[in-house]
Design a protein around this motif. Structure first.
Motif: not given
Lengths: 216, 279
Positions: A118-139
């Motif tokens: 689910e996390q991978l699917r969301r990440a790919i859909e989010d970036v494809a929609a122009g969003g920014t996805v950063l790893d929780p650990q990094m944030v």
């Protein structure tokens, strides 16, 4: 979603490349290219027309940060293509460089996250929609480094700073906390010190401290 | 005919001269060696340098052997980090993917099989985390990928206490020096945070070229903090790791820490001329 997203994979480990292909299929994406290195990424993108490129950070030939550099190149040459970096380490240095190249359609995740479909699917859909996805650990790492000066204030100092943020004078704060104006003065000086505000900026220190408190 | 030619005497004379010549030729090496020895002895007496030269050469040999050992260790650790990254880490990641996929295919009814799979995935995740922490501990990826300057800047940014980093490196350094410098800087700054209650730290890492006196070029790592001061003038347990690393490279550590601060700790690593440039 009418049509499934087109994804290109750049991952040098055969083991993981195959795993990713299967995972993306399960998530309902179409893998249009799967390459072991980023040397001909430009041609691959032109030929395969992916919506998202999923890139490993360490790639041949040097196995250092080729993926980061390739991602920044893709941002410049194909701004319509989103990029999701996957890595065994998340480096805030790389995140900063990626974001400096434009934060639209950029993602950077720890490889471990892909086990959560689910996390991978969301990440790919989010970036494809122009969003920014950063790893929780990094944030978390970025926030910890930034927020900590406030964490080092004593509860009393935090109270004083909160009152300052509410626009009160030292005299008013002293009345509210039932202490002497001298004690408030001492707390304020200590707050300035802990927040690393220099003596010379005396006139603005109060404002700066409040801004820091508000997370601006 | 007293002054006349006497063949017998002439034969004796020629024979004698020949014998003398042969004797001289035979003695020549011994005479030469003796003279050389006398010359050497005289030089030794006059200059009295041979001992220190011998010692110097010995020190140089030991130093070179030590640097070679540190370089070999550095090489081995870098290779190990790559091997862990390319081998077990990749396999564990794939294993996790497969376990998660299997879990998704099982009905979510809390069956024993589903539970086993979940436990297996958690174990794989823990193994991955441990491997990551392990390689981070001996070869930070950013140091591997980008070198000392980038790694130190990231170290400063990550710090919970603000660190002002001033890094001026004159070209790339030998990789064992880079690794040691990184860990020494990390230890000195974390020490300042832990023990000195520092609110601000200045980290200066600079290469200084050979002095006019002919000393070697050095790498200086200076950490100054505004903490309480009063740190022991001799490296204590808190800095044991840094001291050990520096000793391996022929460097040293100096602490200035009056009560009330500021504390300044300076590590110096000599940079042998022939070892400049990344290995």
């Amino acid at each position: 979603m009418t049509e499934s997203l087109r994804v290109a994979i750049v991952e040098d480990s055969t083991l993981l490349r195959e795993g990713l292909v299967r995972l993306l299929a399960e998530a309902g994406f179409e893998t249009v290219a799967a390459r072991p290195d980023a040397t001909d990424l430009d041609e691959t993108i032109t030929a395969a027309q992916p919506d998202v490129v999923v890139l490993d950070v360490r790639l041949p030939p040097t196995h250092r940060d080729e993926g980061v550099r390739a991602a920044i190149r893709v941002r410049a040459t194909h701004p319509q293509v989103a990029v999701l970096l996957l890595s065994q380490y998340v480096e805030t240095t790389y995140a900063r460089e990626l974001l400096a190249a434009g934060s639209r359609g950029i993602g950077y995740l720890l490889k471990d996250r892909v086990t959560d479909l689910e996390q991978l699917r969301r990440a790919i859909e989010d970036v494809a929609a122009g969003g920014t996805v950063l790893d929780p650990q990094m944030v978390e790492e970025m926030l910890r480094a930034r927020a900590d000066p406030l964490a080092r204030l004593t509860p009393r100092e935090t109270q004083v700073l909160r009152a300052m943020a509410e626009g009160r004078s030292n005299a008013a704060i002293a009345r509210e906390l039932v202490v002497s104006p001298g004690a408030v003065e001492k707390h304020v000086t200590s707050i300035f010190g802990k927040l690393g505000l220099e003596e010379s900026a005396a006139a603005h220190r109060r404002v700066l401290a409040v801004l820091q408190f508000l997370g601006a | 005919m007293g002054g006349g030619f006497d063949p017998t005497r002439a034969a004796w004379l020629v024979g004698g001269l020949c014998a003398l010549g042969l004797g001289m030729i035979a003695a020549f090496p011994f005479v030469t060696r003796g003279l050389v020895r006398a010359h050497w002895g005289l030089g030794r007496l006059l200059l009295a340098r041979f001992r220190s030269e011998e010692l110097g050469a010995e020190v140089e040999r030991v130093g070179a052997a030590q640097r070679a050992a540190v370089a070999a260790e550095d090489n081995a650790l870098r290779r190990l980090e790559r091997d862990i990254h390319d081998g077990p880490q990749q396999r564990l990641l794939r294993l996790q993917m497969e376990l998660a996929a299997a879990e998704r295919r099982l009905p979510a009814d809390g069956s024993a099989a589903a539970q086993s799979l979940q436990e297996a995935r958690v174990l794989a995740q823990e193994a991955l985390d441990e491997l990551r922490a392990l390689s981070q501990g001996f070869a930070p990826p950013l140091l591997q990928d980008r070198g000392l300057e980038a790694a130190l800047e990231a170290l400063a940014r990550r710090s919970v206490v603000p660190i002002d980093a001033e890094i001026r490196l004159d070209g790339p350094l030998p990789s064992p020096v880079e690794r040691s410098a990184y860990f020494v800087a990390a230890e000195l700054t974390s020490n300042a945070i832990k023990h000195a209650a520092a609110r601000r730290i200045l980290l200066r890492v600079t290469t200084e070229s050979a002095g006019a006196a002919g000393g070697p070029a050095v790498l200086r790592i200076a950490v100054t903090d505004d903490g309480v001061g009063g740190a022991a003038p001799v490296p204590q347990h808190g800095l044991a790791g840094a001291t050990e690393r520096l000793a391996g490279l022929g460097g040293d550590l100096r602490i200035t820490s009056p009560a009330g601060g500021p504390t300044e700790v300076v590590a110096t690593v000599p940079l042998p001329a022939e070892e400049r440039g990344r290995a």
